[in-house]
Design a protein around this motif. Structure first.
Motif, PDB file in Angstrom:
ATOM      1  N   GLN A 149       0.819  -1.210   0.000  1.00  0.00           N
ATOM      2  CA  GLN A 149       0.000   0.000   0.000  1.00  0.00           C
ATOM      3  C   GLN A 149       0.853   1.260   0.000  1.00  0.00           C
ATOM      4  O   GLN A 149       0.503   2.260  -0.645  1.00  0.00           O
ATOM      5  N   GLN A 150       1.965   1.211   0.717  1.00  0.00           N
ATOM      6  CA  GLN A 150       2.866   2.366   0.756  1.00  0.00           C
ATOM      7  C   GLN A 150       3.388   2.695  -0.636  1.00  0.00           C
ATOM      8  O   GLN A 150       3.398   3.858  -1.054  1.00  0.00           O
ATOM      9  N   PHE A 151       3.819   1.664  -1.376  1.00  0.00           N
ATOM     10  CA  PHE A 151       4.375   1.906  -2.707  1.00  0.00           C
ATOM     11  C   PHE A 151       3.280   2.345  -3.686  1.00  0.00           C
ATOM     12  O   PHE A 151       3.534   3.169  -4.563  1.00  0.00           O
ATOM     13  N   LEU A 152       2.072   1.782  -3.532  1.00  0.00           N
ATOM     14  CA  LEU A 152       0.977   2.165  -4.417  1.00  0.00           C
ATOM     15  C   LEU A 152       0.532   3.606  -4.162  1.00  0.00           C
ATOM     16  O   LEU A 152      -0.021   4.258  -5.051  1.00  0.00           O
ATOM     17  N   ARG A 153       0.781   4.109  -2.951  1.00  0.00           N
ATOM     18  CA  ARG A 153       0.464   5.507  -2.648  1.00  0.00           C
ATOM     19  C   ARG A 153       1.622   6.434  -2.986  1.00  0.00           C
ATOM     20  O   ARG A 153       1.455   7.656  -3.001  1.00  0.00           O
ATOM     21  N   ASP A 154       2.791   5.845  -3.250  1.00  0.00           N
ATOM     22  CA  ASP A 154       3.986   6.640  -3.479  1.00  0.00           C
ATOM     23  C   ASP A 154       4.255   6.760  -4.985  1.00  0.00           C
ATOM     24  O   ASP A 154       3.506   7.400  -5.702  1.00  0.00           O
ATOM     25  N   ASP A 155       5.318   6.135  -5.469  1.00  0.00           N
ATOM     26  CA  ASP A 155       5.702   6.323  -6.872  1.00  0.00           C
ATOM     27  C   ASP A 155       4.734   5.685  -7.860  1.00  0.00           C
ATOM     28  O   ASP A 155       4.650   6.115  -9.013  1.00  0.00           O
ATOM     29  N   LEU A 156       3.974   4.663  -7.427  1.00  0.00           N
ATOM     30  CA  LEU A 156       3.040   4.017  -8.348  1.00  0.00           C
ATOM     31  C   LEU A 156       1.675   4.704  -8.391  1.00  0.00           C
ATOM     32  O   LEU A 156       0.810   4.293  -9.154  1.00  0.00           O
ATOM     33  N   LEU A 157       1.484   5.732  -7.590  1.00  0.00           N
ATOM     34  CA  LEU A 157       0.201   6.438  -7.600  1.00  0.00           C
ATOM     35  C   LEU A 157      -0.015   7.148  -8.931  1.00  0.00           C
ATOM     36  O   LEU A 157      -1.115   7.137  -9.485  1.00  0.00           O
ATOM     37  N   ASP A 158       1.042   7.755  -9.450  1.00  0.00           N
ATOM     38  CA  ASP A 158       0.983   8.433 -10.750  1.00  0.00           C
ATOM     39  C   ASP A 158       2.257   8.076 -11.505  1.00  0.00           C
ATOM     40  O   ASP A 158       3.261   8.778 -11.428  1.00  0.00           O
ATOM     41  N   ILE A 159       2.219   6.971 -12.214  1.00  0.00           N
ATOM     42  CA  ILE A 159       3.412   6.445 -12.872  1.00  0.00           C
ATOM     43  C   ILE A 159       3.926   7.399 -13.939  1.00  0.00           C
ATOM     44  O   ILE A 159       5.138   7.589 -14.082  1.00  0.00           O
ATOM     45  N   ARG A 160       3.020   8.016 -14.674  1.00  0.00           N
ATOM     46  CA  ARG A 160       3.460   8.945 -15.718  1.00  0.00           C
ATOM     47  C   ARG A 160       4.228  10.122 -15.118  1.00  0.00           C
ATOM     48  O   ARG A 160       5.293  10.497 -15.608  1.00  0.00           O
ATOM     49  N   ARG A 161       3.705  10.698 -14.058  1.00  0.00           N
ATOM     50  CA  ARG A 161       4.378  11.841 -13.451  1.00  0.00           C
ATOM     51  C   ARG A 161       5.710  11.422 -12.821  1.00  0.00           C
ATOM     52  O   ARG A 161       6.719  12.118 -12.969  1.00  0.00           O
ATOM     53  N   THR A 162       5.711  10.285 -12.119  1.00  0.00           N
ATOM     54  CA  THR A 162       6.903   9.854 -11.394  1.00  0.00           C
ATOM     55  C   THR A 162       8.004   9.357 -12.310  1.00  0.00           C
ATOM     56  O   THR A 162       9.184   9.666 -12.097  1.00  0.00           O
ATOM     57  N   TYR A 163       7.629   8.590 -13.341  1.00  0.00           N
ATOM     58  CA  TYR A 163       8.640   7.911 -14.135  1.00  0.00           C
ATOM     59  C   TYR A 163       8.829   8.455 -15.551  1.00  0.00           C
ATOM     60  O   TYR A 163       9.917   8.339 -16.116  1.00  0.00           O
ATOM     61  N   LEU A 164       7.785   8.998 -16.160  1.00  0.00           N
ATOM     62  CA  LEU A 164       7.905   9.423 -17.547  1.00  0.00           C
ATOM     63  C   LEU A 164       8.143  10.918 -17.703  1.00  0.00           C
ATOM     64  O   LEU A 164       8.783  11.346 -18.668  1.00  0.00           O
ATOM     65  N   LYS A 165       7.634  11.698 -16.761  1.00  0.00           N
ATOM     66  CA  LYS A 165       7.832  13.139 -16.846  1.00  0.00           C
ATOM     67  C   LYS A 165       9.064  13.601 -16.073  1.00  0.00           C
ATOM     68  O   LYS A 165       9.597  14.683 -16.341  1.00  0.00           O
ATOM     69  N   ALA A 166       9.510  12.820 -15.123  1.00  0.00           N
ATOM     70  CA  ALA A 166      10.688  13.189 -14.328  1.00  0.00           C
ATOM     71  C   ALA A 166      11.961  12.928 -15.126  1.00  0.00           C
ATOM     72  O   ALA A 166      12.030  12.010 -15.952  1.00  0.00           O
ATOM     73  N   ALA A 167      12.978  13.726 -14.863  1.00  0.00           N
ATOM     74  CA  ALA A 167      14.245  13.574 -15.569  1.00  0.00           C
ATOM     75  C   ALA A 167      14.925  12.262 -15.198  1.00  0.00           C
ATOM     76  O   ALA A 167      14.872  11.825 -14.047  1.00  0.00           O
ATOM     77  N   ASP A 168      15.559  11.636 -16.188  1.00  0.00           N
ATOM     78  CA  ASP A 168      16.347  10.420 -15.972  1.00  0.00           C
ATOM     79  C   ASP A 168      15.537   9.320 -15.289  1.00  0.00           C
ATOM     80  O   ASP A 168      16.041   8.586 -14.422  1.00  0.00           O
ATOM     81  N   SER A 169      14.286   9.189 -15.675  1.00  0.00           N
ATOM     82  CA  SER A 169      13.410   8.154 -15.124  1.00  0.00           C
ATOM     83  C   SER A 169      12.597   7.535 -16.254  1.00  0.00           C
ATOM     84  O   SER A 169      12.341   8.182 -17.272  1.00  0.00           O
ATOM     85  N   CYS A 170      12.207   6.294 -16.080  1.00  0.00           N
ATOM     86  CA  CYS A 170      11.363   5.627 -17.075  1.00  0.00           C
ATOM     87  C   CYS A 170      10.717   4.403 -16.438  1.00  0.00           C
ATOM     88  O   CYS A 170      11.153   3.931 -15.370  1.00  0.00           O
ATOM     89  N   PHE A 171       9.679   3.896 -17.081  1.00  0.00           N
ATOM     90  CA  PHE A 171       8.992   2.688 -16.615  1.00  0.00           C
ATOM     91  C   PHE A 171       8.666   1.849 -17.831  1.00  0.00           C
ATOM     92  O   PHE A 171       8.201   2.367 -18.854  1.00  0.00           O
ATOM     93  N   TRP A 172       8.919   0.537 -17.714  1.00  0.00           N
ATOM     94  CA  TRP A 172       8.700  -0.373 -18.830  1.00  0.00           C
ATOM     95  C   TRP A 172       7.787  -1.527 -18.412  1.00  0.00           C
ATOM     96  O   TRP A 172       7.730  -1.905 -17.234  1.00  0.00           O
ATOM     97  N   VAL A 173       7.122  -2.094 -19.409  1.00  0.00           N
ATOM     98  CA  VAL A 173       6.351  -3.319 -19.193  1.00  0.00           C
ATOM     99  C   VAL A 173       6.810  -4.341 -20.228  1.00  0.00           C
ATOM    100  O   VAL A 173       7.222  -3.990 -21.334  1.00  0.00           O
ATOM    101  N   ALA A 174       6.766  -5.589 -19.830  1.00  0.00           N
ATOM    102  CA  ALA A 174       7.012  -6.694 -20.764  1.00  0.00           C
ATOM    103  C   ALA A 174       5.668  -7.329 -21.058  1.00  0.00           C
ATOM    104  O   ALA A 174       4.846  -7.526 -20.142  1.00  0.00           O
ATOM    105  N   GLU A 175       5.411  -7.633 -22.315  1.00  0.00           N
ATOM    106  CA  GLU A 175       4.130  -8.244 -22.666  1.00  0.00           C
ATOM    107  C   GLU A 175       4.330  -9.394 -23.632  1.00  0.00           C
ATOM    108  O   GLU A 175       5.296  -9.425 -24.399  1.00  0.00           O
TER     109      GLU A 175
END
Length: 223
Positions: free
Chosen positions: A87-113
């Motif tokens: 719950q802590q992580f879901l309220r933290d960086d995973l709450l808004d993945i785009r803002r945390t990982y895609l809009k922030a400098a030197d950050s990214c998030f990937w999925v494997a499908e």
């Protein structure tokens, strides 16, 4: 065996990412409980409870019931600990993945499908540890669906983070995992990560002798 591909996170992935991460966290509850039962401190507490109740009641049955209640309480304490982590992580960086990982400098998030379904996730971001900022990026939220493990997906996700880190001009990747994530430890160590420290994040985890392991990977050929 269906092939898989790794791509950048999209907003439509959000629910699947949170579900995969939550399931990945909670599946370690039994291992954490067994680990706790193997600790001498816990064994002494359970033994002390058993003997105290036996001395007070004179009943072996009552003593065994008290021990069973203590085991049950320990199980729910461990489960609550992991639930709080998730719950802590879901309220933290995973709450808004785009803002945390895609809009922030030197950050990214990937999925494997594979076959249109998500089978793994991983992120990279600037480390929380100020001493590592400017030198390393942090691998975050690695998880692969249980039925898709053993196919090299976790290694491919890890290499994606390493490659991204090198391209951004950093010299190392750091990460944190728990002492009961045995397969994760084996994976990271097989890829050249080395454990640099460990600590307990709270009084409860310290009492349970539960620690977080900190790993570091030095990128070959980096500055």
């Amino acid at each position: 065996m269906a092939p898989y591909r790794i791509r950048q996170y999209e907003d439509c992935d959000y629910e699947a990412v949170c579900t995969m991460f939550g399931h990945g966290i909670m599946e370690h509850t039994p291992a954490a409980f067994i680990y706790m039962l193997k600790r001498l401190r816990a064994q002494l507490h359970f033994l002390g409870l058993f003997l105290a109740v036996l001395a007070a009641s004179g009943s072996l049955l009552v003593s065994l019931l008290a021990l069973l209640l203590a085991f049950t309480g320990g199980w729910f304490s461990i489960r609550s600990l992991w639930t709080n982590f998730a719950q802590q992580f879901l309220r933290d960086d995973l709450l808004d993945i785009r803002r945390t990982y895609l809009k922030a400098a030197d950050s990214c998030f990937w999925v494997a499908e594979a076959e249109g379904a998500m089978v793994g996730i991983v992120g990279a971001m600037v480390p929380e540890d100020p001493s590592e900022r400017g030198r390393a990026l942090e691998l975050k939220r690695m998880s692969v669906g249980r039925e898709h493990r053993g196919r090299g997906i976790a290694k491919a996700l890890c290499r994606t983070v390493i490659r991204f880190t090198k391209e951004r001009g950093y010299s190392a990747v750091v990460l944190t995992t728990t002492m009961v994530h045995y397969s994760a430890q084996q994976l990271y160590e097989s890829m050249g990560f080395r454990r640099v420290s460990q600590r307990s994040p709270s009084l409860l985890t310290s009492f349970l002798q539960f620690s977080l392991f900190y790993y570091r990977y030095e990128i070959p050929g980096s500055r």
